[in-house]
Design a protein around this motif. Sequence first.
Motif, PDB file in Angstrom:
ATOM      1  N   ASP A  64       0.376  -0.920   0.083  1.00 33.36           N
ATOM      2  CA  ASP A  64       0.173   0.144   0.266  1.00 33.36           C
ATOM      3  C   ASP A  64       0.851   1.722  -0.146  1.00 33.36           C
ATOM      4  O   ASP A  64       2.157   1.075  -0.262  1.00 33.36           O
ATOM      5  CB  ASP A  64      -1.012  -0.084   1.335  1.00 33.36           C
ATOM      6  N   THR A  65       0.305   1.935  -0.665  1.00 31.30           N
ATOM      7  CA  THR A  65       0.880   3.440  -0.367  1.00 31.30           C
ATOM      8  C   THR A  65       1.946   4.121   0.695  1.00 31.30           C
ATOM      9  O   THR A  65       2.991   4.151   0.734  1.00 31.30           O
ATOM     10  CB  THR A  65       0.269   4.738  -0.493  1.00 31.30           C
ATOM     11  N   ARG A  66       1.760   3.807   1.700  1.00 29.22           N
ATOM     12  CA  ARG A  66       1.876   3.992   3.190  1.00 29.22           C
ATOM     13  C   ARG A  66       3.467   2.781   3.414  1.00 29.22           C
ATOM     14  O   ARG A  66       4.345   3.247   3.920  1.00 29.22           O
ATOM     15  CB  ARG A  66       1.327   3.286   4.686  1.00 29.22           C
ATOM     16  N   ALA A  67       3.043   1.612   2.775  1.00 25.93           N
ATOM     17  CA  ALA A  67       4.429   0.673   3.114  1.00 25.93           C
ATOM     18  C   ALA A  67       5.145   1.262   2.191  1.00 25.93           C
ATOM     19  O   ALA A  67       6.675   1.204   2.590  1.00 25.93           O
ATOM     20  CB  ALA A  67       3.865  -0.306   2.849  1.00 25.93           C
ATOM     21  N   LEU A  68       5.087   1.878   0.414  1.00 27.78           N
ATOM     22  CA  LEU A  68       5.947   2.110  -0.352  1.00 27.78           C
ATOM     23  C   LEU A  68       6.777   3.622   0.190  1.00 27.78           C
ATOM     24  O   LEU A  68       7.560   3.870  -0.462  1.00 27.78           O
ATOM     25  CB  LEU A  68       5.756   2.112  -1.277  1.00 27.78           C
ATOM     26  N   ALA A  69       5.543   3.950   0.954  1.00 31.09           N
ATOM     27  CA  ALA A  69       6.671   5.635   0.448  1.00 31.09           C
ATOM     28  C   ALA A  69       8.109   5.560   0.839  1.00 31.09           C
ATOM     29  O   ALA A  69       8.911   6.385   0.910  1.00 31.09           O
ATOM     30  CB  ALA A  69       6.046   6.958   1.873  1.00 31.09           C
ATOM     31  N   PRO A  70       8.227   4.918   2.145  1.00 31.57           N
ATOM     32  CA  PRO A  70       9.722   4.411   2.450  1.00 31.57           C
ATOM     33  C   PRO A  70      10.765   4.819   1.396  1.00 31.57           C
ATOM     34  O   PRO A  70      12.483   4.800   1.650  1.00 31.57           O
ATOM     35  CB  PRO A  70      10.394   3.704   3.577  1.00 31.57           C
ATOM     36  N   LEU A  71      10.318   4.063   0.322  1.00 33.87           N
ATOM     37  CA  LEU A  71      11.429   3.636  -0.685  1.00 33.87           C
ATOM     38  C   LEU A  71      10.932   5.082  -1.828  1.00 33.87           C
ATOM     39  O   LEU A  71      11.731   5.137  -2.829  1.00 33.87           O
ATOM     40  CB  LEU A  71      10.967   2.303  -2.263  1.00 33.87           C
ATOM     41  N   ALA A  72      10.919   6.376  -1.477  1.00 35.45           N
ATOM     42  CA  ALA A  72      10.640   7.264  -2.116  1.00 35.45           C
ATOM     43  C   ALA A  72      10.938   8.626  -0.811  1.00 35.45           C
ATOM     44  O   ALA A  72      10.010   9.419  -1.047  1.00 35.45           O
ATOM     45  CB  ALA A  72       9.130   7.912  -2.981  1.00 35.45           C
ATOM     46  N   PRO A  73      12.122   8.071  -0.598  1.00 36.47           N
ATOM     47  CA  PRO A  73      12.323   9.523   0.446  1.00 36.47           C
ATOM     48  C   PRO A  73      12.695  10.399   0.571  1.00 36.47           C
ATOM     49  O   PRO A  73      13.204  10.879  -0.807  1.00 36.47           O
ATOM     50  CB  PRO A  73      13.607   8.551   1.407  1.00 36.47           C
ATOM     51  N   TYR A  74      12.550  11.628   0.986  1.00 41.01           N
ATOM     52  CA  TYR A  74      13.082  13.200   0.867  1.00 41.01           C
ATOM     53  C   TYR A  74      14.336  13.182   0.622  1.00 41.01           C
ATOM     54  O   TYR A  74      15.197  12.025   1.078  1.00 41.01           O
ATOM     55  CB  TYR A  74      12.622  13.674   1.246  1.00 41.01           C
ATOM     56  N   SER A  75      14.761  14.050  -0.492  1.00 39.74           N
ATOM     57  CA  SER A  75      16.588  13.526  -1.179  1.00 39.74           C
ATOM     58  C   SER A  75      16.140  15.361  -1.099  1.00 39.74           C
ATOM     59  O   SER A  75      16.490  15.961  -1.743  1.00 39.74           O
ATOM     60  CB  SER A  75      16.992  12.803  -2.088  1.00 39.74           C
ATOM     61  N   PRO A  76      17.971  15.464   0.008  1.00 39.72           N
ATOM     62  CA  PRO A  76      18.518  16.173  -0.044  1.00 39.72           C
ATOM     63  C   PRO A  76      19.622  16.373  -1.316  1.00 39.72           C
ATOM     64  O   PRO A  76      19.803  17.914  -1.811  1.00 39.72           O
ATOM     65  CB  PRO A  76      19.754  16.340   0.892  1.00 39.72           C
ATOM     66  N   GLY A  77      19.933  15.827  -2.025  1.00 40.12           N
ATOM     67  CA  GLY A  77      19.993  15.548  -2.777  1.00 40.12           C
ATOM     68  C   GLY A  77      19.494  16.555  -4.413  1.00 40.12           C
ATOM     69  O   GLY A  77      19.822  17.709  -5.314  1.00 40.12           O
ATOM     70  N   ALA A  78      18.276  15.980  -4.398  1.00 38.99           N
ATOM     71  CA  ALA A  78      17.401  16.399  -5.487  1.00 38.99           C
ATOM     72  C   ALA A  78      17.148  17.916  -4.975  1.00 38.99           C
ATOM     73  O   ALA A  78      16.804  18.529  -5.748  1.00 38.99           O
ATOM     74  CB  ALA A  78      16.596  15.397  -5.059  1.00 38.99           C
ATOM     75  N   ALA A  79      16.460  18.393  -3.715  1.00 40.54           N
ATOM     76  CA  ALA A  79      16.140  19.829  -4.035  1.00 40.54           C
ATOM     77  C   ALA A  79      17.832  20.528  -4.064  1.00 40.54           C
ATOM     78  O   ALA A  79      17.340  21.444  -4.718  1.00 40.54           O
ATOM     79  CB  ALA A  79      16.246  19.041  -2.097  1.00 40.54           C
ATOM     80  N   ALA A  80      18.905  20.203  -3.472  1.00 42.05           N
ATOM     81  CA  ALA A  80      20.123  21.066  -4.421  1.00 42.05           C
ATOM     82  C   ALA A  80      19.896  21.158  -5.729  1.00 42.05           C
ATOM     83  O   ALA A  80      20.580  22.170  -6.220  1.00 42.05           O
ATOM     84  CB  ALA A  80      20.924  20.996  -3.739  1.00 42.05           C
ATOM     85  N   SER A  81      19.862  19.871  -6.070  1.00 41.69           N
ATOM     86  CA  SER A  81      19.678  20.715  -7.436  1.00 41.69           C
ATOM     87  C   SER A  81      19.481  21.319  -8.115  1.00 41.69           C
ATOM     88  O   SER A  81      19.260  21.486  -8.886  1.00 41.69           O
ATOM     89  CB  SER A  81      19.276  18.536  -8.159  1.00 41.69           C
ATOM     90  N   ARG A  82      17.687  20.900  -7.501  1.00 36.59           N
ATOM     91  CA  ARG A  82      16.377  22.064  -7.939  1.00 36.59           C
ATOM     92  C   ARG A  82      17.065  23.635  -7.971  1.00 36.59           C
ATOM     93  O   ARG A  82      16.523  24.341  -8.412  1.00 36.59           O
ATOM     94  CB  ARG A  82      15.119  21.762  -7.874  1.00 36.59           C
ATOM     95  N   LEU A  83      17.635  23.744  -6.582  1.00 33.06           N
ATOM     96  CA  LEU A  83      18.076  24.783  -6.503  1.00 33.06           C
ATOM     97  C   LEU A  83      19.332  25.887  -7.431  1.00 33.06           C
ATOM     98  O   LEU A  83      19.112  27.048  -7.465  1.00 33.06           O
ATOM     99  CB  LEU A  83      18.308  24.958  -4.889  1.00 33.06           C
ATOM    100  N   PHE A  84      19.794  24.780  -7.751  1.00 29.68           N
ATOM    101  CA  PHE A  84      21.399  24.885  -8.806  1.00 29.68           C
ATOM    102  C   PHE A  84      20.553  24.901  -9.293  1.00 29.68           C
ATOM    103  O   PHE A  84      21.143  26.754 -11.029  1.00 29.68           O
ATOM    104  CB  PHE A  84      21.546  23.305  -9.338  1.00 29.68           C
ATOM    105  N   ALA A  85      19.064  24.402 -10.773  1.00 29.60           N
ATOM    106  CA  ALA A  85      19.007  24.892 -11.490  1.00 29.60           C
ATOM    107  C   ALA A  85      18.118  26.367 -11.702  1.00 29.60           C
ATOM    108  O   ALA A  85      18.258  26.961 -12.962  1.00 29.60           O
ATOM    109  CB  ALA A  85      17.906  23.795 -12.302  1.00 29.60           C
TER     110      ALA A  85
END
Length: 294
Positions: free
Chosen positions: A204-225
């Motif tokens: 279910d969505t709750r159990a799968l959520a940890p497989l898509a964790p928040y990523s500081p690297g992805a956030a930094a990449s977005r800010l770099f762009a």
Amino acid sequence: VAGGARPPPPRTVTARLVVDAAGHWSPLAAQARGAEKPAGVCLVVGACYRQKKEAGDPAHSPSPATGDFLATHADASLAGGGVQWLWETFPADGGNARTAYQFAYIDATPDRPSLTEALDTFFESFPEATGDSLATVDIQRVLFGAFPQRHVSPLPPAIDRVLHVGDAAGAASPLSFGGFGAMLRALPRTAAGVSTALARDRLDTRALAPLAPYSPGAAASRLFAAAMRLHSGGGAAPVSHVNRLLASTFRVLALLGPWALTPFLGERLRPAPLAATMGGMALAAPASVARAVR
């Protein structure tokens, strides 16, 4: 069907888990995101080409084994919607060909250049940016695409038994554009998590959520762009803003050496090298950094 035998009756197969790797334009991802507007777009056009064969030459002249990374040949053009075009070139086909990309980070507004206009600019700027004349090369293929940058990345599961990965999850980066490299880096963790979820039937969505964790690297990449847009932060910037920012970045990285440069080029952001780079940039180009921070 050989010998006139009847085909087997159709079977209904219920997928235990759908791993959505259908890219940025995945219908499943679009359903999960709803009306979310992209934070920005990376517009990319390019071509793979060879030097034309001269009379008496046994084959195409081999291309240099070197490449350019985030190269520019001019400041941003206000006539083109305030877009700073960047270039990347590298060898292809074992050195017998080359690939050149022209790309820009833009906001998601309709008045920015279209792919057609970007291709026009690519061929107009090709000689100056690559050092090769269009009259002396054979274009093998033309490449183009638009990669959206998402506020929510990676995309958390919104439907039971569906997991988004790679571009479909918005795992983009400013250097490799799409999420393929980001997906490969996370593949061992994702594969282990999927195996565990299937083994325990926790899909279910709750159990799968940890497989898509928040990523500081992805956030930094977005800010770099966002920092590499001319009108970053909602205020007007000089047409030289992006060139000054990138020049100061690579000067600082060169001074810091491989300790800082290698993680940056490999898109493996580390807190200490990143902090040292940003601190050096604040000293080297305070005005450019202030605009980027804003």
